[in-house]
Every structure is written in structure tokens, then in C-alpha cells.
Write an enzyme that holds these catalytic residues in place. Structure first.
Site, PDB file in Angstrom:
ATOM      1  CE  LYS A 188     -66.175  54.006 -74.649  1.00 34.29           C
ATOM      2  NZ  LYS A 188     -65.143  54.991 -74.324  1.00 34.29           N
ATOM      3  CD  GLU A 244     -66.945  74.240 -76.032  1.00 38.74           C
ATOM      4  OE1 GLU A 244     -67.007  73.775 -74.896  1.00 38.74           O
ATOM      5  OE2 GLU A 244     -65.897  74.205 -76.726  1.00 38.74           O
ATOM      6  NE  ARG A 298     -58.469  63.852 -72.101  1.00 40.16           N
ATOM      7  CZ  ARG A 298     -58.549  64.425 -73.302  1.00 40.16           C
ATOM      8  NH1 ARG A 298     -57.984  63.843 -74.356  1.00 40.16           N
ATOM      9  NH2 ARG A 298     -59.180  65.560 -73.468  1.00 40.16           N
ATOM     10  CG  HIS A 351     -83.734  33.105 -66.249  1.00 44.78           C
ATOM     11  ND1 HIS A 351     -82.393  32.810 -66.113  1.00 44.78           N
ATOM     12  CD2 HIS A 351     -84.252  32.163 -67.082  1.00 44.78           C
ATOM     13  CE1 HIS A 351     -82.115  31.720 -66.823  1.00 44.78           C
ATOM     14  NE2 HIS A 351     -83.223  31.323 -67.426  1.00 44.78           N
ATOM     15  N   GLY A 378     -68.170  68.955 -75.683  1.00 44.96           N
ATOM     16  CA  GLY A 378     -66.827  68.808 -75.113  1.00 44.96           C
ATOM     17  C   GLY A 378     -66.090  67.571 -75.604  1.00 44.96           C
ATOM     18  CE1 TYR A 387     -61.408  53.466 -67.990  1.00 43.97           C
ATOM     19  CE2 TYR A 387     -59.648  54.566 -66.793  1.00 43.97           C
ATOM     20  CZ  TYR A 387     -60.875  53.929 -66.804  1.00 43.97           C
ATOM     21  OH  TYR A 387     -61.550  53.772 -65.642  1.00 43.97           O
ATOM     22  CB  ILE A 388     -57.353  56.434 -74.768  1.00 40.45           C
ATOM     23  CG1 ILE A 388     -58.147  57.385 -73.871  1.00 40.45           C
ATOM     24  CG2 ILE A 388     -57.562  56.782 -76.235  1.00 40.45           C
ATOM     25  CD1 ILE A 388     -57.813  58.858 -74.042  1.00 40.45           C
ATOM     26  CG  ASP A 422     -61.551  65.430 -67.603  1.00 38.27           C
ATOM     27  OD1 ASP A 422     -62.287  64.744 -66.877  1.00 38.27           O
ATOM     28  OD2 ASP A 422     -61.247  65.101 -68.776  1.00 38.27           O
TER      29      ASP A 422
HETATM   30  P1  FAD Z   1     -64.347  68.530 -71.509  1.00 34.73           P
HETATM   31  O1  FAD Z   1     -65.299  67.505 -71.972  1.00 34.73           O
HETATM   32  O2  FAD Z   1     -62.926  68.414 -71.900  1.00 34.73           O
HETATM   33  O3  FAD Z   1     -64.931  69.920 -72.003  1.00 34.73           O
HETATM   34  C1  FAD Z   1     -64.240  71.104 -71.850  1.00 34.73           C
HETATM   35  C2  FAD Z   1     -64.732  72.083 -72.894  1.00 34.73           C
HETATM   36  O4  FAD Z   1     -64.238  73.371 -72.573  1.00 34.73           O
HETATM   37  C3  FAD Z   1     -64.255  71.787 -74.311  1.00 34.73           C
HETATM   38  O5  FAD Z   1     -65.366  71.668 -75.171  1.00 34.73           O
HETATM   39  C4  FAD Z   1     -63.383  72.983 -74.687  1.00 34.73           C
HETATM   40  O6  FAD Z   1     -63.512  73.357 -76.050  1.00 34.73           O
HETATM   41  C5  FAD Z   1     -63.944  74.061 -73.766  1.00 34.73           C
HETATM   42  N1  FAD Z   1     -62.993  75.119 -73.422  1.00 34.73           N
HETATM   43  C6  FAD Z   1     -61.793  74.962 -72.811  1.00 34.73           C
HETATM   44  N2  FAD Z   1     -61.227  76.172 -72.591  1.00 34.73           N
HETATM   45  C7  FAD Z   1     -62.095  77.100 -73.063  1.00 34.73           C
HETATM   46  C8  FAD Z   1     -62.080  78.523 -73.125  1.00 34.73           C
HETATM   47  N3  FAD Z   1     -61.068  79.223 -72.629  1.00 34.73           N
HETATM   48  N4  FAD Z   1     -63.132  79.147 -73.689  1.00 34.73           N
HETATM   49  C9  FAD Z   1     -64.178  78.442 -74.199  1.00 34.73           C
HETATM   50  N5  FAD Z   1     -64.244  77.106 -74.167  1.00 34.73           N
HETATM   51  C10 FAD Z   1     -63.217  76.445 -73.597  1.00 34.73           C
HETATM   52  N6  FAD Z   1     -65.087  59.323 -69.881  1.00 34.73           N
HETATM   53  C11 FAD Z   1     -66.065  58.475 -69.484  1.00 34.73           C
HETATM   54  O7  FAD Z   1     -66.663  58.674 -68.424  1.00 34.73           O
HETATM   55  N7  FAD Z   1     -66.398  57.383 -70.249  1.00 34.73           N
HETATM   56  C12 FAD Z   1     -65.784  57.107 -71.415  1.00 34.73           C
HETATM   57  O8  FAD Z   1     -66.117  56.125 -72.077  1.00 34.73           O
HETATM   58  C13 FAD Z   1     -64.761  57.986 -71.865  1.00 34.73           C
HETATM   59  N8  FAD Z   1     -64.134  57.774 -73.035  1.00 34.73           N
HETATM   60  C14 FAD Z   1     -63.195  58.663 -73.463  1.00 34.73           C
HETATM   61  C15 FAD Z   1     -62.561  58.411 -74.669  1.00 34.73           C
HETATM   62  C16 FAD Z   1     -61.594  59.290 -75.136  1.00 34.73           C
HETATM   63  C17 FAD Z   1     -60.931  59.006 -76.462  1.00 34.73           C
HETATM   64  C18 FAD Z   1     -61.280  60.448 -74.380  1.00 34.73           C
HETATM   65  C19 FAD Z   1     -60.256  61.424 -74.895  1.00 34.73           C
HETATM   66  C20 FAD Z   1     -61.893  60.696 -73.166  1.00 34.73           C
HETATM   67  C21 FAD Z   1     -62.851  59.801 -72.689  1.00 34.73           C
HETATM   68  N9  FAD Z   1     -63.486  59.990 -71.469  1.00 34.73           N
HETATM   69  C22 FAD Z   1     -64.443  59.110 -71.048  1.00 34.73           C
HETATM   70  C23 FAD Z   1     -63.166  61.137 -70.602  1.00 34.73           C
HETATM   71  C24 FAD Z   1     -64.223  62.244 -70.763  1.00 34.73           C
HETATM   72  O9  FAD Z   1     -64.257  62.651 -72.116  1.00 34.73           O
HETATM   73  C25 FAD Z   1     -63.889  63.417 -69.859  1.00 34.73           C
HETATM   74  O10 FAD Z   1     -63.769  62.970 -68.525  1.00 34.73           O
HETATM   75  C26 FAD Z   1     -64.964  64.489 -69.916  1.00 34.73           C
HETATM   76  O11 FAD Z   1     -65.156  64.952 -71.230  1.00 34.73           O
HETATM   77  C27 FAD Z   1     -64.604  65.677 -69.012  1.00 34.73           C
HETATM   78  O12 FAD Z   1     -65.608  66.630 -69.078  1.00 34.73           O
HETATM   79  P2  FAD Z   1     -65.308  68.173 -68.766  1.00 34.73           P
HETATM   80  O13 FAD Z   1     -66.638  68.851 -68.898  1.00 34.73           O
HETATM   81  O14 FAD Z   1     -64.560  68.298 -67.515  1.00 34.73           O
HETATM   82  O15 FAD Z   1     -64.337  68.665 -69.926  1.00 34.73           O
HETATM   83  P1  NAD Z   2     -54.417  56.298 -68.860  1.00 37.49           P
HETATM   84  O1  NAD Z   2     -53.884  56.930 -67.644  1.00 37.49           O
HETATM   85  O2  NAD Z   2     -55.636  55.462 -68.758  1.00 37.49           O
HETATM   86  O3  NAD Z   2     -53.309  55.358 -69.513  1.00 37.49           O
HETATM   87  C1  NAD Z   2     -52.046  55.829 -69.836  1.00 37.49           C
HETATM   88  C2  NAD Z   2     -51.107  54.634 -69.894  1.00 37.49           C
HETATM   89  O4  NAD Z   2     -49.902  55.058 -70.495  1.00 37.49           O
HETATM   90  C3  NAD Z   2     -50.766  54.069 -68.522  1.00 37.49           C
HETATM   91  O5  NAD Z   2     -51.009  52.693 -68.512  1.00 37.49           O
HETATM   92  C4  NAD Z   2     -49.285  54.424 -68.359  1.00 37.49           C
HETATM   93  O6  NAD Z   2     -48.581  53.466 -67.586  1.00 37.49           O
HETATM   94  C5  NAD Z   2     -48.812  54.450 -69.800  1.00 37.49           C
HETATM   95  N1  NAD Z   2     -47.620  55.268 -70.041  1.00 37.49           N
HETATM   96  C6  NAD Z   2     -47.317  56.475 -69.517  1.00 37.49           C
HETATM   97  N2  NAD Z   2     -46.136  56.922 -70.026  1.00 37.49           N
HETATM   98  C7  NAD Z   2     -45.704  55.976 -70.906  1.00 37.49           C
HETATM   99  C8  NAD Z   2     -44.572  55.846 -71.759  1.00 37.49           C
HETATM  100  N3  NAD Z   2     -43.627  56.792 -71.804  1.00 37.49           N
HETATM  101  N4  NAD Z   2     -44.460  54.756 -72.543  1.00 37.49           N
HETATM  102  C9  NAD Z   2     -45.409  53.788 -72.488  1.00 37.49           C
HETATM  103  N5  NAD Z   2     -46.504  53.841 -71.685  1.00 37.49           N
HETATM  104  C10 NAD Z   2     -46.659  54.928 -70.924  1.00 37.49           C
HETATM  105  O7  NAD Z   2     -54.578  57.489 -69.922  1.00 37.49           O
HETATM  106  P2  NAD Z   2     -55.339  57.546 -71.312  1.00 37.49           P
HETATM  107  O8  NAD Z   2     -55.549  56.182 -71.865  1.00 37.49           O
HETATM  108  O9  NAD Z   2     -54.611  58.561 -72.119  1.00 37.49           O
HETATM  109  O10 NAD Z   2     -56.753  58.141 -70.892  1.00 37.49           O
HETATM  110  C11 NAD Z   2     -56.838  59.419 -70.249  1.00 37.49           C
HETATM  111  C12 NAD Z   2     -58.050  59.484 -69.366  1.00 37.49           C
HETATM  112  O11 NAD Z   2     -59.232  59.528 -70.155  1.00 37.49           O
HETATM  113  C13 NAD Z   2     -58.242  58.265 -68.476  1.00 37.49           C
HETATM  114  O12 NAD Z   2     -57.482  58.360 -67.301  1.00 37.49           O
HETATM  115  C14 NAD Z   2     -59.704  58.308 -68.189  1.00 37.49           C
HETATM  116  O13 NAD Z   2     -59.915  59.176 -67.099  1.00 37.49           O
HETATM  117  C15 NAD Z   2     -60.292  58.908 -69.446  1.00 37.49           C
HETATM  118  N6  NAD Z   2     -60.906  57.844 -70.281  1.00 37.49           N
HETATM  119  C16 NAD Z   2     -61.899  57.089 -69.768  1.00 37.49           C
HETATM  120  C17 NAD Z   2     -62.476  56.089 -70.516  1.00 37.49           C
HETATM  121  C18 NAD Z   2     -63.590  55.282 -69.940  1.00 37.49           C
HETATM  122  O14 NAD Z   2     -64.136  55.691 -68.924  1.00 37.49           O
HETATM  123  N7  NAD Z   2     -63.967  54.166 -70.541  1.00 37.49           N
HETATM  124  C19 NAD Z   2     -62.036  55.848 -71.805  1.00 37.49           C
HETATM  125  C20 NAD Z   2     -61.010  56.619 -72.308  1.00 37.49           C
HETATM  126  C21 NAD Z   2     -60.462  57.623 -71.533  1.00 37.49           C
END
Ligand code: FAD
Ligand code: NAD
Length: 478
Positions: free
Chosen positions: A57, A40, A280, A457, A46, A191-192, A319
């Protein structure tokens, strides 16, 4: 540096990436007795733990607490009155959030130690499918493994006309702000954008959302997103639909986002900060992916239903391999791959992967919506039950329209055998119901199973029970 001075480490399993996909894969592999190395580059946990799910959250919780206190100022709310408005110290709130992140990241390290996983800190760069080099604190190391699990995750996509930097923030920077932006423009109402945009609005920023599609959260159907749309409206969040961000205009300290509106006109949206959340992409650059001979499918790594890539004994999860980009999907795939490597017979074929959006109110979706069932040619019955008729929702002050009182649970079942094929819900605090919904689908529950299960309930889950009764033609509370 000559090749002989580079130390070589060998392992049965090498996991690259310590997010919810990679660290779960490594823990399970270690538990199963496989000699496992995890690399990592950043902190363990991550995207999810360090700059995603958990910090967002935590911030949403702070925002909700602050907003609730604001409502009590003056005449008060629920009999609670505050004589002076609360103050938000965002820097302190961020430190509280960082404490949670530190604790959980430390927990991941402890779990990996317990499973006897060797953790190497540094950036892995592959020279072939089973060999990589990492610049660790002990100097350069070459790691060779029989199996490689790729879990490098994803990164935010910048818009070409709106690169990250200065006032243009990705979710990572937004989750570390120490001062509240007075005017925040959010590009992307997904979402974000909506989770964080709503949180900043509740904390006091004037928030404007710019979304390219004709409605917010286009991933969910309109009935589910409507209560969120109404909450945004009531909370003074301006939403521009069918609009596109064209770029920033900066004059001294003043910034404005230039937007093409739905009618083709131009608009300038003054902003102290712009949060760009338009999706993303898998992290495939900068670590020698191209040297591995692994196929892609579109932007993602191509895998089969066991997360095998096109290269023997190279696996990819999370992802990196496509939608849904959710932490729990990544973890489920990680656990599965470790077990397959250990000789278990596994396939990634979940009946449903729950999706939860932590907006106000929250949205949960598991399985098929009525439209998706119809598109698949399934003869389905469906109906919904409102939270406004649920005692627990009212005691939580969640029955009001602005708190998602217009929310509901919707159940979709096959007409022929009454099997549940989809559950969607929108309402305050309902993310905690997602486990019950997913279990019902995974267990192949029929309407009678849900109707025959005594629900405690007063709880929000009673709405699930009621909607099953209603679909069976014997509702009790409506
Ligand atoms: P990641 O969590 O991205 O982990 C990948 C790791 O690999 C990183 O730590 C990185 O540093 C490491 N890495 C990459 N390349 C290398 C390399 N070459 N050498 C060493 N290390 C490396 N999902 C939900 O289910 N619920 C949510 O509420 C939610 N909220 C989110 C809110 C935000 C703001 C964001 C950005 C994402 C959210 N997600 C949520 C999405 C969630 O974070 C991802 O789906 C999840 O983290 C993916 O897990 P992963 O293990 O595939 O990759
Ligand atoms: P998203 O795909 O949820 O939303 C992106 C939005 O941007 C879409 O509604 C799209 O129509 C809009 N968009 C795209 N291009 C645009 C432009 N040029 N101008 C204006 N709007 C535009 O992507 P995100 O919010 O970046 O989140 C990325 C991923 O992270 C999600 O798909 C989800 O998998 C994960 N995530 C999950 C949670 C959760 O599970 N609660 C929370 C946050 C993130």
C-alpha cells in the site's frame, strides 16, 4: 550437542509465527494473564507487515502521487502545472516504505512487551504436538507448552515452469526493487498482480498482465471489475486473458516470457522482469508439522469453528487454515483463540469478512453479491448508485471515468424483511468505507437503518445512504 545442554522453556501458550494472526493471539493471551511465548523466525509483523499489505500500500501511494504529478506536466491538471516532469527515485521511495515497516514492526514488539509476552527469535521445529526446538540467539532452546497456536502463514506459489529467481520475481522481491523494470510482465491478474502491476504501470513501467481465466480478478463479479479493466486499458496496460505462462526464454541480458494465448497460439512477451503472482499456499514445510499428528483439509490445516485442530490444545489460525487469506481474518481468529484458551465462550462465525482490492479504482465486497444470494435461494432485491452523482467523489477528482467515476455502491437486501445481506462497491478511495459496510452487516442493519442514518456531507459514504433510499423507493439525488 547433548540433550542436557539444551535449555527448556515452558509456557501456558506457545504461538508460532508473528504475523497478524500470531502476534494478535499472543498480545491477547498476554493481556488475559496467560504465560505466553511467541516464536518468530523473521521480523515481527509477518507477511502482512514486512512484505505484504503495508509495503504494497505504501508503494501504491507513491505510484499514485507520481502519476498525479505526471498529469500536471505541460498544460497541467486542476490548475496545477509543472514545467518539468517529476523524477522517481525508486530506491528512496523504498526507503520511505521500509521506514513505515520498521516503525510498525517496532510497535508490534512494544505491544508484545507490554502484554508480557516472551518473544523468541528463531525457527521453531516441532518434535511432537506440544514441544519444539528453536535455535535462538542464546543457543538451542526447547519450548514446551500446554497450548500451541500455529500461525505460520503462507508463501507464494511458484509455477513449475517459472521458478522464482533471476528475472522471475515474487511479490517479496517486487516490493524491494531499487530500479523500475522498463518492461514488466505480471503472471496472474488476481489481488497481488493487479495491485502491484497497476502501481508499476503508474510509476512508468510498461506492464503486461497474463491471466489464465477469461477475466481479471475472477474472485469478484464482472460489474465490479469492469472499472478496473477500463483503467488498465486507458493506462496502456496490456491484458492477455485465458492465457498461460509456459516459461522464460533468455538470451544474454534479454528475457521473454513464452505464453500460450487464449486461441492456442504462442506469444513471446519481452520483459526485464516477470512478477509471478498466481496464489499463495499455507506454510507447512520444514517445521515438523508432520510430527504433530494434526489433520489437514486439502492443502490447509483442518480446524473447527473455534480454530481447534484435530490434536487437543493445538490451534491453527490465519492463512494456514484457508481462505480468505486476509490479515484481518487472521487477527480475528488469533484474538478469539486466546480468549477461548482463557476460558471465554467464543466461535468464529462472522456475518461477513470484508475484502478490499487496492487497485485503481478500489473494490470492496462484504457479504453476498446478487448472484451469490440467488445461488443460496434468497429472494433478494438489489440496486446501485453511481459515484459520478456524488459531490465528494467529484471534489476528489474521482468522478471521472478513468478515476472510477463509473464506480458505484451496490446494496443487496432480503425482499421479505429488507435486511442488508451484501454490499459491493468500486471507486476511488472507497477502501475506507469497508468498515461501515461490515458494521451494517454485523449489526443486522435493515434498509431503513441505513436510510435513517445521517451521513456527513460531502462524503463518499453518502452513496451508501442514497442506495438504501433508492431501494426503499424514495431516492433523493437520482
Ligand atoms: P503471516 O503473516 O504469513 O505470518 C506468519 C509468520 O510465521 C511469518 O512471519 C513467518 O516468518 C513465521 N513463521 C513461519 N514458520 C515459522 C517457524 N517454523 N518458526 C518461526 N516462525 C515461523 N491481506 C489483507 O488483508 N489486506 C491486504 O491489503 C493484503 N495485501 C497483501 C499484499 C501482498 C503482496 C501479500 C503477499 C499479502 C497480502 N495480504 C493482504 C495477505 C496477508 O499478508 C496475509 O493474509 C496475512 O499476513 C496472514 O497472516 P498470518 O498471521 O496467518 O501469517
Ligand atoms: P490470487 O488468487 O488473488 O490471484 C491469482 C491469479 O492468478 C488468479 O486470477 C488466477 O486465475 C491466476 N493464475 C493462476 N495460475 C495461472 C497461470 N498459470 N497463468 C496465468 N494466471 C494464472 O493470488 P495472489 O494475487 O497471488 O494473492 C494471494 C493472496 O494474497 C490472495 O488470495 C489474498 O488472499 C491475499 N492478498 C490480499 C490482498 C488484499 O486484501 N488487498 C492483496 C494482496 C494479496
Amino acid at each position: 550437542m547433548n540433550a542436557s545442554s539444551v535449555k527448556t522453556v515452558t509456557a501456558q501458550v506457545l504461538v508460532v509465527g508473528g504475523g497478524p494472526g500470531g502476534y494478535v493471539a499472543a498480545i491477547r493471551a498476554g493481556q488475559l494473564g496467560l504465560d505466553t511465548v511467541l516464536i518468530e523466525a523473521d521480523r515481527l509483523g509477518g507477511t502482512c507487515l514486512i512484505r505484504g499489505c503495508i509495503p504494497s500500500k505504501a508503494l501504491i501511494h507513491v505510484a499514485a502521487r507520481f502519476e498525479a504529478m505526471q498529469k500536471s506536466v505541460g498544460d497541467g491538471h486542476l490548475g496545477i502545472a509543472l514545467d518539468t516532469p517529476p523524477r522517481l527515485d525508486l530506491a528512496t521511495a523504498m526507503r520511505w516504505k521500509d521506514g513505515i515497516v520498521d516503525r510498525l514492526s517496532g510497535g508490534v514488539a512494544a505491544l508484545l512487551r507490554k502484554a508480557k509476552v516472551r518473544v523468541l527469535r528463531g525457527w521453531a521445529v516441532f518434535s511432537d504436538a506440544k514441544t519444539c526446538t528453536v535455535q535462538s540467539s542464546e543457543g538451542p532452546l526447547t519450548v514446551k507448552a500446554e497450548h500451541v497456536i500455529l500461525a505460520t502463514g503462507s508463501e507464494p506459489v511458484p509455477l513449475p515452469t517459472l521458478p522464482f529467481g533471476g528475472p522471475v520475481l515474487s511479490s517479496t522481491e517486487a516490493l524491494s526493487l531499487e530500479r523500475l523494470p522498463r518492461r514488466l510482465v505480471v503472471v496472474g491478474g488476481g489481488y497481488i498482480g493487479l495491485e502491484l502491476g497497476s502501481a508499476f504501470a503508474r510509476m512508468g513501467s510498461a506492464v503486461t498482465v497474463v491471466e489464465a481465466q477469461p477475466r481479471i480478478l475472477p474472485l469478484y463479479d464482472a460489474a465490479l471489475t469492469d472499472p478496473v479493466r477500463r483503467w488498465l486499458e486507458r493506462s496502456g496496460v496490456t491484458v492477455h486473458l485465458g492465457a498461460r505462462a509456459l516459461g522464460m526464454e533468455t538470451e544474454g541480458e534479454s528475457h521473454a516470457l513464452v505464453v500460450q494465448t487464449a486461441d492456442g497460439g504462442m506469444s513471446r512477451l519481452p520483459a526485464n522482469a516477470v512478477l509471478s503472482t498466481v496464489g499463495r499456499r499455507p506454510r507447512l514445510e520444514g517445521w515438523g508439522f508432520e510430527a504433530m499428528g494434526v489433520d489437514r483439509q486439502g492443502a490447509f490445516v483442518a480446524v473447527d469453528d473455534q480454530c481447534r485442530t484435530s490434536m487437543r490444545n493445538v490451534w491453527a489460525i490465519g492463512d494456514l487454515v484457508g481462505e480468505p487469506m486476509l490479515a484481518h481474518k487472521a487477527s480475528a481468529q488469533g484474538e478469539m483463540v486466546a480468549e477461548i484458551i482463557a476460558g471465554h465462550c467464543r466461535r468464529f462465525a462472522p456475518t461477513a469478512i470484508p475484502a478490499v482490492c487496492f487497485t485503481e479504482p478500489e473494490i470492496v465486497s462484504v457479504g453476498l453479491s446478487p448472484d451469490e444470494a440467488m445461488a443460496q435461494g434468497i429472494d433478494a432485491i438489489f440496486d446501485q448508485f453511481p459515484f459520478a452523482a456524488n459531490g465528494r467523489a467529484l471534489t476528489l477528482d474521482a468522478g471521472r471515468m478513468d478515476a472510477g467515476g463509473s464506480g458505484f455502491v451496490r446494496l443487496v437486501a432480503r425482499r421479505d424483511n429488507r435486511r442488508v445481506i451484501g454490499i459491493q462497491a468500486v471507486g476511488a478511495h472507497i477502501s475506507e468505507l469497508s468498515g461501515e459496510f461490515a458494521l451494517a452487516l454485523e449489526m443486522g442493519a435493515e434498509l431503513e437503518d441505513v436510510a435513517g442514518t445521517i451521513h456527513a456531507h460531502p462524503t463518499l459514504g453518502e452513496v451508501f445512504h442514497e442506495i438504501a433510499l433508492r431501494l426503499l423507493g424514495r431516492p433523493l439525488h437520482l
